[in-house]
Design a protein around this motif. Structure first.
Motif, PDB file in Angstrom:
ATOM      1  N   SER A   1       0.858  -1.194   0.000  1.00 51.63           N
ATOM      2  CA  SER A   1       0.000   0.000   0.000  1.00 51.63           C
ATOM      3  C   SER A   1       0.886   1.234   0.000  1.00 51.63           C
ATOM      4  CB  SER A   1      -0.909   0.015   1.227  1.00 51.63           C
ATOM      5  OG  SER A   1      -1.495   1.293   1.410  1.00 51.63           O
ATOM      6  N   SER A   2       0.733   2.084  -1.003  1.00 49.87           N
ATOM      7  CA  SER A   2       1.509   3.320  -1.031  1.00 49.87           C
ATOM      8  C   SER A   2       1.072   4.270   0.077  1.00 49.87           C
ATOM      9  CB  SER A   2       1.368   4.002  -2.395  1.00 49.87           C
ATOM     10  OG  SER A   2       0.014   4.304  -2.680  1.00 49.87           O
ATOM     11  N   ALA A   3      -0.219   4.259   0.417  1.00 50.66           N
ATOM     12  CA  ALA A   3      -0.712   5.147   1.476  1.00 50.66           C
ATOM     13  C   ALA A   3      -0.139   4.744   2.833  1.00 50.66           C
ATOM     14  CB  ALA A   3      -2.240   5.131   1.516  1.00 50.66           C
ATOM     15  N   ARG A   4      -0.134   3.441   3.138  1.00 58.17           N
ATOM     16  CA  ARG A   4       0.431   2.987   4.408  1.00 58.17           C
ATOM     17  C   ARG A   4       1.936   3.234   4.462  1.00 58.17           C
ATOM     18  NH1 ARG A   4      -3.304  -1.488   3.924  1.00 58.17           N
ATOM     19  NH2 ARG A   4      -1.646  -2.806   3.047  1.00 58.17           N
ATOM     20  N   ALA A   5       2.608   3.038   3.332  1.00 56.50           N
ATOM     21  CA  ALA A   5       4.047   3.276   3.284  1.00 56.50           C
ATOM     22  C   ALA A   5       4.366   4.749   3.524  1.00 56.50           C
ATOM     23  CB  ALA A   5       4.608   2.828   1.941  1.00 56.50           C
ATOM     24  N   LEU A   6       3.583   5.641   2.910  1.00 57.44           N
ATOM     25  CA  LEU A   6       3.821   7.079   3.082  1.00 57.44           C
ATOM     26  C   LEU A   6       3.580   7.498   4.526  1.00 57.44           C
ATOM     27  CD1 LEU A   6       4.672   9.505   1.351  1.00 57.44           C
ATOM     28  CD2 LEU A   6       2.260  10.066   1.106  1.00 57.44           C
ATOM     29  N   LEU A   7       2.527   6.971   5.137  1.00 65.15           N
ATOM     30  CA  LEU A   7       2.241   7.262   6.543  1.00 65.15           C
ATOM     31  C   LEU A   7       3.399   6.807   7.425  1.00 65.15           C
ATOM     32  CD1 LEU A   7       0.305   8.174   8.779  1.00 65.15           C
ATOM     33  CD2 LEU A   7      -0.743   5.902   8.692  1.00 65.15           C
ATOM     34  N   THR A   8       3.949   5.643   7.141  1.00 63.06           N
ATOM     35  CA  THR A   8       5.079   5.112   7.923  1.00 63.06           C
ATOM     36  C   THR A   8       6.293   6.027   7.833  1.00 63.06           C
ATOM     37  OG1 THR A   8       4.315   2.843   7.574  1.00 63.06           O
ATOM     38  CG2 THR A   8       6.614   3.136   8.234  1.00 63.06           C
ATOM     39  N   THR A   9       6.605   6.501   6.633  1.00 64.24           N
ATOM     40  CA  THR A   9       7.775   7.376   6.476  1.00 64.24           C
ATOM     41  C   THR A   9       7.601   8.682   7.229  1.00 64.24           C
ATOM     42  OG1 THR A   9       6.947   8.403   4.424  1.00 64.24           O
ATOM     43  CG2 THR A   9       8.265   6.402   4.201  1.00 64.24           C
ATOM     44  N   ALA A  10       6.380   9.228   7.233  1.00 63.53           N
ATOM     45  CA  ALA A  10       6.131  10.487   7.947  1.00 63.53           C
ATOM     46  C   ALA A  10       6.325  10.305   9.443  1.00 63.53           C
ATOM     47  CB  ALA A  10       4.728  10.987   7.647  1.00 63.53           C
ATOM     48  N   LEU A  11       5.849   9.200   9.989  1.00 60.74           N
ATOM     49  CA  LEU A  11       5.991   8.948  11.424  1.00 60.74           C
ATOM     50  C   LEU A  11       7.458   8.756  11.802  1.00 60.74           C
ATOM     51  CD1 LEU A  11       2.932   6.585  12.018  1.00 60.74           C
ATOM     52  CD2 LEU A  11       3.116   9.029  12.534  1.00 60.74           C
TER      53      LEU A  11
END
Length: 412
Positions: A281-291
Motif C-alpha cells: 500500500s503506497s498510502a500505508r508506506a507514506l504514513l510510515t515514512t512520515a511517522l
C-alpha cells in the motif's frame, strides 16, 4: 532517473555556491539580506514548477510521456548551464539580478515538466515491484548529487578562495552540461513509451477531467508533496550552511560529507520505495515514512547541532528523503493514466510552491544565527509540521483507495 540526476545537479550546485552567489550578486544587502535574496532567487525555480508541470503534463497525457521528456531535459540543462555565464552585480548591476531570475524561472519551468512525465512513466512501465522501481528512479537524484558534490569538492580543494568567487562557482554550473548531453542521448536511443498509458483510453481535455472528477486525489497528492518537499528542502538547502557557517567545517570537508550524502539519499529513496512493496500500500508506506521523520528529527538534529557531529547530516538526509520513493506509486494509485501526468505535474510540482519558502522561513526563525540552538528548534519545528501534512494526506488516501476498490468490485 537521468532527468532527476539533472534536477539534483542544478539544485545542489546552486545550494553549494549559494554563499558565493550571495556575495557576487547581493552583497549590497548585508549578511541577512544577501542570504535571503539568494534563497529567494532559488525559490523562483521552485515556485514556477507547477506552471511547467501542468503545461508539459497536459502534453504528456495527450501525445505521450516520451516526446515531452526530450524537451524538458534539454531545456532545463541548457538553462542551468547558462548560469555559469552570468555577469556579477559589480559587472552589470541590476541586469545581472534580472538575468539570474530569468534563468531560475526557465530551470523551474522545464523541471516542472520533467517530473510530470518521468515520475509516472517509471511506475507505468512495470507490473511488479513498483515501489522498488519508484525508489530506483528517484535514486537518479543522488547520481546528480554525487556528480555535483564531487565536482564542487575538487574545485574547492584545488582553487584558491578568491578564485572560487571569480571562476569556481561558474565551473560548478558548467559541469552540469555533461549530465544533460549524456541523459538526452540515452533518452533518444533507449526510451520507449509507457505501455500503461498506451493501453489506456484518452480524454479530450485532461484539465477538465482532472478538475471535475479527480479534484480530491489531486488535493491529497498536493498535501503529501507539500509536506515532503518542504522538510526535504529544509535539509538540502540548509545542510551546507549548517556545516560551514554553524559547525565551521571547511568547504572541502563539508563537500566531502555532502558527497557521501548522495549514498544516504539513494538508500533512503530505495528503502521508501521498498516499503510500498512490503506493506502492499503506497498510502500505508507514506504514513510510515512520515511517522519515522517525526520521531527521529529532534534527536538527529540535536546530535548534529548541539553535539557537533556533522557526519550525522547523513542520517538527517536519510529520514528526510524516505517519502520520495513512495510518491510515484502514490500518484499512480490515486489517478488514472488519462490524467496522471497532468495530475502529477500539478500535484507534485504544486508542492514545490510551499517548499520554495522552506529554507527562507527556517532561516528567518533561526535569525540566520551562527549558533546551533536557534537552528535546532527552527529545523525541528519546520520538519515536524510539514510531516504532519504527509500524515493527513496518507489518511485521506487510505479512504480514497478503499472507496475506489469498492467501486471496482461493484462494477465487476
Amino acid at each position: 532517473m537521468l532527468g532527476w540526476g539533472l534536477d539534483a545537479y542544478d539544485f545542489v550546485a546552486y545550494s553549494f555556491v549559494a554563499p558565493i552567489i550571495a556575495q557576487v550578486f547581493f552583497s549590497q544587502l548585508g549578511h541577512l539580506g544577501s542570504m535571503l535574496a539568494t534563497l529567494a532567487a532559488f525559490s523562483v525555480s521552485l515556485a514556477v514548477r507547477p506552471l511547467g508541470g501542468v503545461f508539459f503534463g497536459n502534453l504528456a497525457d495527450k501525445v505521450g510521456r516520451r516526446h515531452v521528456l526530450y524537451v524538458t531535459m534539454l531545456g532545463a540543462g541548457l538553462s542551468s548551464f547558462l548560469m555559469g555565464f552570468l555577469p556579477t552585480y559589480a559587472q552589470a548591476g541590476l541586469i545581472a539580478i534580472v538575468l539570474l531570475i530569468i534563468l531560475r524561472f526557465a530551470v523551474g519551468f522545464f523541471m516542472g515538466g520533467e517530473y510530470s512525465s518521468s515520475g509516472v512513466m517509471a511506475v507505468e512501465s512495470v507490473t511488479k515491484w513498483r515501489g522498488l522501481a519508484s525508489g530506483i528512479m528517484q535514486a537518479g537524484f543522488d547520481v546528480g548529487i554525487f556528480g555535483v558534490t564531487f565536482t564542487y569538492t575538487l574545485v574547492a580543494t584545488y582553487l584558491p578562495e578568491k578564485a572560487m568567487y571569480a571562476i569556481g562557482w561558474r565551473i560548478v554550473f558548467w559541469s552540469g552540461i555533461v549530465t544533460t548531453v549524456i541523459g538526452w542521448l540515452f533518452r533518444r536511443s533507449l526510451l520507449t513509451e509507457a505501455f500503461e498509458w498506451e493501453k489506456a483510453g484518452k480524454v479530450k481535455s485532461p484539465y477538465r477531467t482532472l478538475f471535475t472528477r479527480y479534484w480530491l486525489p489531486v488535493i491529497t497528492i498536493l498535501l503529501a508533496t507539500m509536506g515532503f518537499l518542504y522538510e526535504y528542502y529544509v535539509m538540502l538547502e540548509l545542510s551546507p550552511f549548517v556545516l560551514q557557517n554553524v559547525l565551521n567545517y571547511t568547504p572541502a570537508l563539508a563537500g566531502l560529507i555532502l558527497t557521501v550524502l548522495s549514498a544516504s539519499d539513494a538508500i533512503g529513496s530505495i528503502f521508501g520505495g521498498v516499503l510500498v512493496d512490503w506493506l502492499r500500500s503506497s498510502a500505508r508506506a507514506l504514513l510510515t515514512t512520515a511517522l519515522i521523520i517525526i520521531v527521529l528529527i529532534y534527536p538527529t538534529m540535536y546530535a548534529v547541532l548541539m553535539v557537533g557531529n556533522g557526519w550525522l547530516v547523513l542520517l538527517w538526509d536519510f529520514i528526510a528523503v524516505l517519502p520520495v520513493g513512495v510518491l510515484q506509486v502514490y500518484i499512480r494509485d490515486l489517478l488514472p493514466p488519462s490524467v496522471r501526468a497532468t495530475g502529477a505535474g500539478l500535484g507534485y510540482n504544486g508542492g514545490t510552491w510551499l517548499a520554495a519558502w522552506a529554507a527562507i522561513i527556517t532561516t528567518l526563525m533561526a535569525g540566520a544565527s551562527a549558533k546551533p540552538g536557534p537552528w535546532l528548534m527552527s529545523i525541528t519545528i519546520n520538519t515536524v509540521w510539514s510531516s504532519v501534512l504527509i500524515v493527513i494526506s496518507s489518511i485521506i488516501a487510505l479512504f480514497l483507495v478503499r472507496h475506489l476498490n469498492d467501486v471496482t468490485q461493484r462494477n465487476l
